[in-house]
Motif scaffolding. Structure first.
Motif, mmCIF file in Angstrom:
data_model
loop_
_atom_site.group_PDB
_atom_site.id
_atom_site.type_symbol
_atom_site.label_atom_id
_atom_site.label_comp_id
_atom_site.label_asym_id
_atom_site.label_seq_id
_atom_site.Cartn_x
_atom_site.Cartn_y
_atom_site.Cartn_z
ATOM 1 N N MET A 11 45.664 12.393 39.003
ATOM 2 C CA MET A 11 44.464 11.817 38.872
ATOM 3 C C MET A 11 44.238 10.752 37.669
ATOM 4 S SD MET A 11 41.423 14.220 37.905
ATOM 5 C CE MET A 11 39.530 13.842 37.280
ATOM 6 N N ARG A 12 43.690 9.577 38.250
ATOM 7 C CA ARG A 12 43.322 8.442 37.225
ATOM 8 C C ARG A 12 42.046 8.406 36.824
ATOM 9 N NH1 ARG A 12 46.638 4.331 39.221
ATOM 10 N NH2 ARG A 12 48.490 4.769 40.069
ATOM 11 N N PHE A 13 41.539 7.558 36.156
ATOM 12 C CA PHE A 13 40.226 7.363 35.517
ATOM 13 C C PHE A 13 39.066 7.189 36.651
ATOM 14 C CE2 PHE A 13 42.009 6.153 31.283
ATOM 15 C CZ PHE A 13 41.199 6.966 30.465
ATOM 16 N N ALA A 30 39.521 14.031 27.744
ATOM 17 C CA ALA A 30 40.096 13.702 26.389
ATOM 18 C C ALA A 30 41.732 13.854 26.857
ATOM 19 C CB ALA A 30 39.808 15.065 25.576
ATOM 20 N N VAL A 31 42.112 14.770 27.747
ATOM 21 C CA VAL A 31 43.391 14.585 27.965
ATOM 22 C C VAL A 31 43.797 13.298 28.894
ATOM 23 C CG1 VAL A 31 45.325 15.791 29.719
ATOM 24 C CG2 VAL A 31 43.629 17.242 28.262
ATOM 25 N N MET A 32 42.964 12.792 29.560
ATOM 26 C CA MET A 32 43.150 11.370 30.102
ATOM 27 C C MET A 32 43.164 10.341 29.219
ATOM 28 S SD MET A 32 40.104 11.497 33.216
ATOM 29 C CE MET A 32 40.940 11.489 34.688
ATOM 30 N N VAL A 33 42.541 10.412 28.185
ATOM 31 C CA VAL A 33 42.381 9.397 27.072
ATOM 32 C C VAL A 33 43.995 9.547 26.427
ATOM 33 C CG1 VAL A 33 41.598 8.676 24.818
ATOM 34 C CG2 VAL A 33 39.988 9.241 26.862
ATOM 35 N N ALA A 34 44.159 10.890 25.860
ATOM 36 C CA ALA A 34 45.782 11.150 25.387
ATOM 37 C C ALA A 34 46.681 10.487 26.421
ATOM 38 C CB ALA A 34 45.765 12.422 25.168
ATOM 39 N N LYS A 35 46.723 10.518 27.797
ATOM 40 C CA LYS A 35 47.565 10.034 28.636
ATOM 41 C C LYS A 35 47.455 8.467 28.477
ATOM 42 C CE LYS A 35 47.708 13.718 31.924
ATOM 43 N NZ LYS A 35 46.861 14.218 33.348
ATOM 44 N N ALA A 36 46.540 7.738 28.499
ATOM 45 C CA ALA A 36 46.181 6.439 28.565
ATOM 46 C C ALA A 36 46.857 5.759 27.119
ATOM 47 C CB ALA A 36 44.952 5.981 28.793
ATOM 48 N N LEU A 37 46.643 6.541 26.267
ATOM 49 C CA LEU A 37 47.099 5.932 24.847
ATOM 50 C C LEU A 37 48.790 6.292 24.862
ATOM 51 C CD1 LEU A 37 44.331 7.435 22.371
ATOM 52 C CD2 LEU A 37 44.966 5.138 22.811
ATOM 53 N N CYS A 92 49.346 6.508 34.410
ATOM 54 C CA CYS A 92 49.798 6.739 35.780
ATOM 55 C C CYS A 92 50.088 8.142 36.138
ATOM 56 C CB CYS A 92 51.408 6.133 36.003
ATOM 57 S SG CYS A 92 52.535 7.260 35.191
ATOM 58 N N ASP A 93 49.897 9.027 35.486
ATOM 59 C CA ASP A 93 50.168 10.470 35.920
ATOM 60 C C ASP A 93 51.305 10.827 36.403
ATOM 61 O OD1 ASP A 93 48.546 12.555 35.259
ATOM 62 O OD2 ASP A 93 47.271 12.697 37.001
ATOM 63 N N THR A 148 57.060 10.585 32.305
ATOM 64 C CA THR A 148 57.411 11.723 31.820
ATOM 65 C C THR A 148 56.366 12.050 30.668
ATOM 66 O OG1 THR A 148 59.610 10.998 31.879
ATOM 67 C CG2 THR A 148 59.248 12.680 30.240
ATOM 68 N N SER A 149 55.807 11.179 29.986
ATOM 69 C CA SER A 149 54.799 11.077 29.045
ATOM 70 C C SER A 149 53.429 11.725 29.758
ATOM 71 C CB SER A 149 54.554 9.819 28.358
ATOM 72 O OG SER A 149 53.290 9.983 27.656
ATOM 73 N N CYS A 150 52.971 11.197 30.816
ATOM 74 C CA CYS A 150 51.860 11.716 31.291
ATOM 75 C C CYS A 150 51.991 13.123 31.717
ATOM 76 C CB CYS A 150 51.445 11.021 32.590
ATOM 77 S SG CYS A 150 50.879 9.315 32.090
ATOM 78 N N ARG A 151 53.198 13.639 32.477
ATOM 79 C CA ARG A 151 53.450 14.852 32.789
ATOM 80 C C ARG A 151 53.571 15.818 31.603
ATOM 81 N NH1 ARG A 151 58.218 15.016 35.911
ATOM 82 N NH2 ARG A 151 58.844 13.024 35.394
#
Ligand SMILES: [Zn+2]
Length: 328
Positions: free
Chosen positions: A1-3, A43-50, A61-62, A65-68
């Motif tokens: 899932m992206r923004f 909030a989780v999406m923002v954490a991923k983007a950061l 990107c979802d 490794t970081s996103c997952r």
């Protein structure tokens, strides 16, 4: 899932993406709005983007490794604190643990993200401790506080944060989440969380009791006043269901008012269209409004030890054109 896949609240999403691109992302954010509209997901999406290692700025990107790791809650630089199972509030010890992490450099990612959900569950001591972190956050640290009601947060906390207001989803947005049952969609009140948790069978059973109450209240003539007391006794004897019955009744009354004002397309209980339309034709708008008003009073008095039976009796009298004449 992206923004772009986030359903609803597009204004909030665009504003967040703009901030992410500006490279001066605010260190404190408050996400406020009703339950079940995606505040935590966002909030989780923002954490991923950061922290994403693949996507361009302002995106994630979802799949890296970081996103997952963030998705599964195992990223060492992204921490969520919430009320622990045995507790009613967020404990000071949880905030202290967060503050310890705040002092350290990120272990794996670029940025540390602390999500507090629900932030209104911080007691005063914990909120004041958190304030220390918010006052002088390290360059690479970000706080996202989640709450249904921003006014429940300390003013000192609020003043350190940018507030993002989430609004209920539209009926179409609820549909886009994959909900197909029209009654569920309309009962969701714009909350996908509520739509997913709704027990339609139970709802229909309670609704039948409350519709019976409403029909009796609207139709009873003077010689049938014992019927009024019978239906209010049925209503009043509910214990843990009382609150949800009050809510069901409020929605039924709102539906009758939609018929009266000529906007039947807004009716929530679409499966009862004919029965409600017929009842609306017999009901007095003035009585319905007084009942709606009294229901709000009942809702507020449920927090104290109110006499439910008495409240139900008064409600039945208020709703009946003849009986109401006796009330002061
Ligand atoms: Zn990524």
């Amino acid at each position: 899932m992206r923004f772009e896949a986030f359903i609803g609240n597009r204004k909030v999403i665009s504003r967040l993406q703009r901030k992410l691109l500006e490279n001066r992302f605010p260190h404190g954010l408050i996400f406020t709005g009703p339950e079940g509209v995606g505040k935590h997901t966002c909030a989780v999406m923002v954490a991923k983007a950061l922290n994403c290692t693949q996507a361009p700025p302002g995106e994630f990107c979802d799949v890296c490794t970081s996103c997952r790791k963030i998705e599964s809650g195992t990223h060492p630089d992204v921490m969520t604190i919430s009320v622990e199972e045995d507790a009613t509030q967020i404990k000071i010890a949880q905030v202290r643990q967060l503050l310890t992490l705040l002092e350290l450099q990120p272990l794996e990612g670029r940025n540390k993200v602390f999500i507090v959900d629900p932030a209104d569950s911080l007691n005063a001591e914990a909120a004041n401790a958190l304030l220390k972190g918010l006052e002088e956050p390290p360059e690479n640290s970000f706080f996202i506080l989640i709450t249904v009601n921003v006014h429940e947060l300390l003013l000192t906390v609020r003043s350190r944060c940018q507030v993002y207001n989430f609004i209920p989803l539209t009926l179409d947005e609820i549909r886009r989440h994959g909900v197909t049952d029209e009654l569920t969609i309309r009962w969701s009140q714009g909350s996908i969380g509520r739509a997913r948790a709704l027990d339609v069978t139970r709802l229909k059973a309670e609704r039948e009791i409350m519709l019976d109450f409403l029909e009796t209240v609207v139709n009873a003539k003077e010689e049938q006043f014992q019927d009024l007391l019978a239906v209010s006794a049925e209503f009043g004897k509910a214990k843990q269901d009382f609150e949800s019955r009050v809510e069901v009744l409020a929605v039924l009354i709102a539906d009758l008012l939609y018929f009266s004002e000529g906007t039947p397309q807004k009716v929530v209980n679409v499966d009862l269209h004919e029965r409600l339309q017929k009842l609306a034709g017999r009901a007095f708008v003035d009585r319905l409004l007084r009942m709606a008003e009294f229901l709000r009073f009942i809702e507020s008095s449920l927090k104290t030890h109110a006499n439910r039976q008495m409240l139900a009796d008064v409600l039945a009298l208020i709703g009946n054109e003849k009986a109401a004449a006796w009330l002061p």
